[in-house]
Write a protein that holds these residues in place. Structure first.
Motif, short mmCIF file in Angstrom:
data_model
loop_
_atom_site.label_atom_id
_atom_site.label_comp_id
_atom_site.label_asym_id
_atom_site.label_seq_id
_atom_site.Cartn_x
_atom_site.Cartn_y
_atom_site.Cartn_z
N ASP A 1 0.86 -1.19 0.00
CA ASP A 1 0.00 0.00 0.00
C ASP A 1 0.89 1.23 0.00
O ASP A 1 1.91 1.25 0.68
CB ASP A 1 -0.86 0.05 1.26
CG ASP A 1 -1.94 -0.99 1.30
OD1 ASP A 1 -2.00 -1.73 2.29
OD2 ASP A 1 -2.75 -1.05 0.36
N THR A 2 0.48 2.26 -0.72
CA THR A 2 1.27 3.49 -0.71
C THR A 2 1.17 4.20 0.64
O THR A 2 0.15 4.10 1.32
CB THR A 2 0.85 4.46 -1.83
OG1 THR A 2 1.77 5.54 -1.87
CG2 THR A 2 -0.55 5.02 -1.60
N ASP A 3 2.22 4.91 0.98
CA ASP A 3 2.15 5.79 2.13
C ASP A 3 2.43 7.23 1.70
O ASP A 3 2.65 8.11 2.51
CB ASP A 3 3.12 5.36 3.24
CG ASP A 3 4.57 5.32 2.79
OD1 ASP A 3 4.85 5.64 1.61
OD2 ASP A 3 5.43 4.96 3.61
N GLU A 4 2.37 7.46 0.37
CA GLU A 4 2.56 8.80 -0.19
C GLU A 4 1.29 9.62 -0.03
O GLU A 4 0.25 9.29 -0.59
CB GLU A 4 2.91 8.72 -1.68
CG GLU A 4 4.37 8.57 -1.96
CD GLU A 4 4.67 8.74 -3.44
OE1 GLU A 4 4.33 9.80 -4.02
OE2 GLU A 4 5.23 7.79 -3.99
N ASP A 5 1.39 10.69 0.74
CA ASP A 5 0.22 11.52 1.02
C ASP A 5 -0.45 12.06 -0.23
O ASP A 5 -1.68 12.11 -0.30
CB ASP A 5 0.60 12.68 1.95
CG ASP A 5 0.92 12.22 3.36
OD1 ASP A 5 0.49 11.11 3.74
OD2 ASP A 5 1.59 12.98 4.09
#
Length: 179
Positions: free
Chosen positions: A152-156
């Motif tokens: 899963d991305t953690d890029e805001d």
């Protein structure tokens, strides 16, 4: 070289090795090399991978999201077609016990595709793909991700962009479809 410098160098060298080995064992993705992984996982009991990807960025002419499914060397389905905009939904999922997640969905050629990720207490991490024929409640295909292989991305900026998508009212009311 003084003792403090040697100690620092030893610490940096020995700490960098495990990080490099973790990067080498990352789960496969169907996203292009210069694209961002929003969600991806290899499917259990299959050699196939399902991914939600983002190409481009907001600063340089916009970002394009796409879904890709198949083997990394041989995609079977990419939605939308190159040069087109996809119509994706993002639905927030909540469950008892401090557990939640999201589901991305789209409709293509008479089928609804749902990619989901759920996480929670006790290191719970689950995800998968559900495919439904338009108008039917029972899936024609349901695959789960290999255990421990959900990315899963953690890029805001990516998360914020998908939060602007509409929610799917059927998934919001009934949750992830199951057999």
């Amino acid at each position: 070289m003084n003792t403090a410098a040697r100690s620092f160098l030893l610490m940096v060298t020995t700490t960098a090795l495990p990080i490099a080995s973790l990067a080498a064992t990352a789960s496969p993705s169907m996203c292009g090399k210069s694209d961002h992984v929003v969600f991806s996982c290899p499917l259990a009991e299959s050699a196939k991978t399902v991914s939600m990807c983002a190409a481009g960025d907001d600063a340089n002419g916009g970002r394009r999201f796409y879904y890709a499914y198949g083997r990394p060397e041989k995609p079977e389905l990419t939605y939308p077609a190159a040069g087109s905009e996809g119509d994706f939904t993002r639905t927030h999922l909540t469950f008892a016990g401090n557990t939640g997640g999201y589901a991305y969905a789209f409709t293509n050629a008479g089928f609804k595709y749902v990619v989901y990720s759920v996480s929670g207490a006790n290191n719970l991490q689950d995800g998968g793909l559900v495919v439904l024929k338009d108008g039917q409640a029972k899936p024609v295909k349901q695959s789960t991700c290999q255990a421990g292989k959900v990315t899963d991305t953690d890029e805001d900026t990516l998360i914020d962009a998908t939060l602007k998508w509409k929610s799917d009212p059927v998934i919001e009311k009934n949750g992830i479809p199951s057999r």
